[in-house]
Design an enzyme around this catalytic site. Sequence first.
Site, PDB file in Angstrom:
ATOM      1  N   SER A 296      16.428  -4.721 -29.388  1.00 28.32           N
ATOM      2  CA  SER A 296      17.030  -3.766 -30.318  1.00 28.32           C
ATOM      3  C   SER A 296      18.529  -3.964 -30.500  1.00 28.32           C
ATOM      4  O   SER A 296      19.308  -3.007 -30.584  1.00 28.32           O
ATOM      5  CB  SER A 296      16.749  -2.320 -29.875  1.00 28.32           C
ATOM      6  OG  SER A 296      16.767  -1.448 -30.988  1.00 28.32           O
TER       7      SER A 296
ATOM      8  N   GLU B  96      23.406  -1.263 -39.382  1.00 23.70           N
ATOM      9  CA  GLU B  96      23.790  -0.571 -38.144  1.00 23.70           C
ATOM     10  C   GLU B  96      25.269  -0.204 -38.137  1.00 23.70           C
ATOM     11  O   GLU B  96      25.642   0.899 -37.718  1.00 23.70           O
ATOM     12  CB  GLU B  96      23.458  -1.452 -36.935  1.00 23.70           C
ATOM     13  CG  GLU B  96      21.985  -1.507 -36.585  1.00 23.70           C
ATOM     14  CD  GLU B  96      21.479  -0.239 -35.909  1.00 23.70           C
ATOM     15  OE1 GLU B  96      22.287   0.668 -35.673  1.00 23.70           O
ATOM     16  OE2 GLU B  96      20.271  -0.171 -35.626  1.00 23.70           O
TER      17      GLU B  96
ATOM     18  N   SER C 106      16.390   2.409 -35.162  1.00 20.82           N
ATOM     19  CA  SER C 106      16.103   0.986 -34.972  1.00 20.82           C
ATOM     20  C   SER C 106      14.663   0.570 -35.252  1.00 20.82           C
ATOM     21  O   SER C 106      14.358  -0.629 -35.241  1.00 20.82           O
ATOM     22  CB  SER C 106      16.485   0.554 -33.549  1.00 20.82           C
ATOM     23  OG  SER C 106      17.885   0.502 -33.414  1.00 20.82           O
TER      24      SER C 106
ATOM     25  N   LYS D  57      14.191  -2.216 -37.704  1.00 27.88           N
ATOM     26  CA  LYS D  57      14.331  -3.636 -37.357  1.00 27.88           C
ATOM     27  C   LYS D  57      13.004  -4.383 -37.479  1.00 27.88           C
ATOM     28  O   LYS D  57      12.996  -5.605 -37.641  1.00 27.88           O
ATOM     29  CB  LYS D  57      14.932  -3.771 -35.956  1.00 27.88           C
ATOM     30  CG  LYS D  57      16.398  -3.329 -35.919  1.00 27.88           C
ATOM     31  CD  LYS D  57      16.938  -3.169 -34.508  1.00 27.88           C
ATOM     32  CE  LYS D  57      18.377  -2.648 -34.559  1.00 27.88           C
ATOM     33  NZ  LYS D  57      18.896  -2.246 -33.252  1.00 27.88           N
TER      34      LYS D  57
END
Length: 292
Positions: A126, A162, A62, A65
Site C-alpha cells: 500500500s 495520494e 487505498s 490501488k
Amino acid sequence: MKKTGFLLLLISAFSFAQTTSLEQKINSIVNGKNATVGVSVLSIENDFNYNKNGEKKLPMQSVFKFHISSAVLDLVDKGKLSLDQKVLIKKSDLLDDTWSPMREKYPAGNVELPLSEIIDFTVAQSDNNGCDILLRLIGGTSTVQKFMNSKGVKNFQIKFNEEEMHKGWNVQYENFSTTNSIVDVLKKFYQGKLLSKKSTAYLMKVMLGTKTGANKLVEQLPKNTPVAHKTGSSGKNKEGLTGAENDMGIVTLPNGKHYAIAVFVSNSTETEAVNCKIISDLSKVVWDDFNK
C-alpha cells in the site's frame, strides 16, 4: 408442480433462509456502532449475493490501488508497458510524511525499478509514493476512470492521487465506490473480464501477498486461507473521525470455490481497533455462512 419448478422453489427458499440468517448476524455486529458500514458479498461461482448499505458511495482510500494497478496492467496487456521495464524513481518522487516502504528501502531515490516492483509496493504494501508514480506513468486518474468505465464498472469515481488526498481531509470523499461495485469488479477480475489471463494471475498473486490489514478480513479466517485483498485507511482527523477503514478481496473456500467481499467502515467515531474488529467480525460470519 413439475420437478424443475419444485427444485427452483427449494433453491429459492434456501437462498432466502441463508440471506436472512446472514443478515441477522451482520446486524448484531454493526448495530449500535457510530459508523456507516457498507458490506457486500458476491459468490464467484453462483448467484448468491448479499449487501448492507451496498449502494452507499463511500471513500475508498487505498482500495483504489487495485483499480489503479488494473489500469496499469491493461496497458501492459496492450503492449504499451511491460512489467520488466525500468522506471526511474527520483528523490523528489519519494515524498515524506506519507506511508512509503519504497522510500524506506530507497531513501536517496535515483534508482531504476522494474514496473513489477512498483506494483508490488503499491498493492501488497500500500505504498502511497508508488501509487502516484504509477498514476504519473499512465496519465493520471482519468486513465483509471476511463478504463473502469469501459469495463462497465458503476458507482466508482477516482479524481485525486495520494499526494492530493493528503492535502485536505474532504478530498478522500471524491474517490469513492459502493461496496456493491467493489465485489462486482472483483468478480469481473477473477473471471478474466477485466484483464488478460496472465495479468489476472499476476495481480492475484500480488494481492495474495498483501502485507497490510492483518487485523481485518484475514484475522479470524483459518490460517493460510488464500485471501487476495486490498486494504484502505484514512486514519483519524482532529475531531476523532475516521473517514475510511476498509478491506476488500477474493476469498478461496476449502471446497475450491470463491467469494468476493468488501467491507467499508466510514465516518466512524469508534476507535481504530473497533473499526478493524467490525471488518474482522463480518469477515468471520460470512466465512462461517459459506462453510456450513
